[in-house]
Every structure is written in structure tokens, then in C-alpha cells.
Motif scaffolding. Structure first.
Motif, PDB file in Angstrom:
ATOM      1  N   ALA A   1      42.182  50.233  43.327  1.00 38.77           N
ATOM      2  CA  ALA A   1      43.125  51.300  43.875  1.00 38.77           C
ATOM      3  C   ALA A   1      44.752  50.721  44.680  1.00 38.77           C
ATOM      4  O   ALA A   1      46.111  51.161  43.697  1.00 38.77           O
ATOM      5  N   THR A   2      44.353  49.872  45.709  1.00 37.44           N
ATOM      6  CA  THR A   2      45.229  49.854  46.047  1.00 37.44           C
ATOM      7  C   THR A   2      46.565  48.788  45.216  1.00 37.44           C
ATOM      8  O   THR A   2      47.657  49.083  45.519  1.00 37.44           O
ATOM      9  N   ARG A   3      45.362  47.846  44.535  1.00 38.68           N
ATOM     10  CA  ARG A   3      46.312  47.071  43.981  1.00 38.68           C
ATOM     11  C   ARG A   3      47.467  48.100  42.110  1.00 38.68           C
ATOM     12  O   ARG A   3      48.744  47.839  42.215  1.00 38.68           O
ATOM     13  N   ASP A   4      46.448  48.738  42.085  1.00 35.55           N
ATOM     14  CA  ASP A   4      47.049  49.675  40.941  1.00 35.55           C
ATOM     15  C   ASP A   4      48.621  50.562  41.635  1.00 35.55           C
ATOM     16  O   ASP A   4      49.288  49.995  40.273  1.00 35.55           O
ATOM     17  N   ILE A   5      48.298  51.231  42.399  1.00 31.73           N
ATOM     18  CA  ILE A   5      49.356  51.533  42.988  1.00 31.73           C
ATOM     19  C   ILE A   5      50.568  50.659  43.309  1.00 31.73           C
ATOM     20  O   ILE A   5      52.071  50.977  43.144  1.00 31.73           O
TER      21      ILE A   5
END
Length: 277
Positions: A207-211
């Protein structure tokens, strides 16, 4: 060669004169020195606490463009700012950090995680919120937005959502292509610096990577971008927006609809009120 004849012989050399210095004389000398330093400190603090001024006038209008973006036409005067000692041990006072060059706009962003205590004494995540606003170097609000996360995750994710919503909001305007971001999240600043050096660096979660992928995509469209960590007291406006708790993921907020509390913060930031940090 030593020509000192000794104090008993009436010698007035520096060595003999120092030997005659009493504690009272020393106290008087130290007191005078302390007073002089205090006077200098008062003068410096008075210089910085007078705020900043500019003779440039400013007008802001928005119109619709063919690409769907709002046209931003501004004339902004750059201002100076500085800090001073507050008098408290180890403390200093600084104003809201405004972008100095007139072409750069400041985004302040923040996120919040709401929890509630349950029967076993632990805390359950109930909601995540975020907010951001864009201001020019005069402290005038260009736009603001807030949102609610689809599900509560962690505070860093919601801080990143605040940054994302700020950049998304800036992207709706023509003319906002040079941006400085102020956030009170050291983790967000650290992760950005890490990704600048190693784009494929390991992050805490998918989720951190996606954002971050979405954020970096918007940053790449800008002429200039910088981000820095600021004290929470200098990020009060974004903090209020993150606590609005809207029902949607993205909701623009007209500055004329700001609460009295938020309007007061905007005025204080604009007038370079100094916050003790």
C-alpha cells in the motif's frame, strides 16, 4: 625581561592590577557584560518579531481552460522570515514557513488515524483522514481539500494521502508547477529521500508503494518540487483540515467556508506569528 617592581613598590602593571581585583569588582564587571548581551539579544528579537512586509500587490482569479484545469493568475511579493529566541531554555520561535520565491506555492498536508479503546484495553483503528491546502508566499489560500480513507491503515499512509490530495488539488490549476511541501511527518520525508536515491527501495507495505507510485507520478509533472519536515505547530492549518472527517475520499473546501478556528490560523500564519518550538 620582567620590569615588574611588585605591587608593594607601587607598580601599576597589568599583573599587579589584576592581583588587586576584588570579588566585588569582578561581580560588577560580569554584571555589566551580562546586561550588554541581554540588550543585544532584545534588539535582535525585536528585529525578527516585527514580521515581514511587502509593497507588492496581489490579485488572484481563476478561469476554466480547455484542458479542464483552472487558470491561476497571481502577482505575489516574496517575503522574508526568521526566528528568534523565546526566552525559554532550549526553545525558539518561528513563523509558518512560506515559500520565498514568488513562483513557488506551499502545500501543507497532514493525516490522522482515529482509534477507540476496546474491552481488552487495546485500541481498534476506526477511521483515517487527511487534508491539505495550497498557499502562496503571501499566505493567501489558493485551494484546500480533505478526505477519508477507504479503510484505516496506519498514520504514515494517511499522511501520504494528505500529500497525494494536495498534489492532486494543485494539478487542477494551471500555473502551480513549482511546489514546496511542509509536513510534520518525518517518515514521509525520509521515504521520499530514500526513493530519490533508490527508486526500487523496499517500503513497509504494498500500500505504501502504491501511493508513492502515484505521488511520484504527479511530482514528475512539476518543474520544481521539494519537501521538508516542519514542526506540528507550523502545520496547524493542515491539521485542522485532517480533522474535518468528510465522508468522501476527496472533497474540495472553499476558503470562504473555513471554520472560525481555521480562518484564525490562516490570519496568524499570514501575519508571521511566531510559534514557540
Amino acid at each position: 625581561m620582567d620590569f615588574c617592581r611588585g605591587k608593594a613598590a607601587g607598580c601599576r602593571c597589568r599583573r599587579c592590577a589584576d592581583e588587586g581585583l576584588t570579588l566585588k569588582d569582578a561581580a560588577i564587571g560580569v554584571g555589566a557584560a551580562v546586561s550588554a548581551v541581554a540588550l543585544i539579544g532584545w534588539g535582535i528579537s525585536s528585529l525578527f518579531s516585527t514580521g515581514s512586509s511587502s509593497s507588492s500587490s496581489r490579485t488572484t482569479t481563476t478561469t476554466s481552460d480547455d484542458d479542464g484545469k483552472r487558470e491561476l493568475m497571481v502577482g505575489i511579493g516574496a517575503t522574508q522570515q526568521g526566528g528568534y529566541s523565546s526566552g525559554s531554555k532550549g526553545a525558539a520561535a518561528y513563523p509558518w514557513e512560506r515559500p520565498a520565491p514568488k513562483e513557488i506555492f506551499m502545500i501543507n498536508c497532514d493525516g490522522s488515524l482515529v482509534t477507540e479503546k476496546i474491552w481488552d484495553g487495546s485500541f481498534k483503528k476506526t477511521a483515517g483522514y487527511y487534508g491539505a491546502l495550497i498557499r502562496d508566499s503571501r499566505g493567501e489560500v489558493i485551494a484546500a481539500a480533505a478526505g477519508r480513507s477507504r479503510e484505516p491503515v496506519d498514520i504514515t499512509i494517511h499522511e501520504l494521502q494528505g500529500l497525494e490530495i494536495g498534489l492532486k488539488l494543485a494539478g487542477t490549476y494551471n500555473g502551480i508547477e513549482r511546489i514546496s511541501v511542509g509536513t510534520d511527518s518525518q517518515t514521509v520525508v525520509y521515504q521520499y529521500d530514500l526513493l530519490k536515491r533508490w527508486p526500487q527501495a523496499k517500503l513497509p507495505s504494498d500500500a505504501t508503494r502504491d501511493i508513492w507510485d502515484r505521488i511520484i507520478g504527479m511530482i514528475d509533472q512539476l518543474e520544481h518540487f521539494q519537501i521538508k519536515h516542519i514542526d506540528r505547530k507550523k502545520n496547524r492549518a493542515a491539521d485542522v483540515l485532517a480533522d474535518l472527517r468528510p465522508d468522501s475520499e476527496y472533497e474540495e473546501i472553499d476558503p470562504s467556508d473555513f471554520s472560525d478556528k481555521l480562518q484564525k490560523i490562516i490570519v496568524e500564519d499570514k501575519s508571521s506569528k511566531h510559534y514557540i518550538i
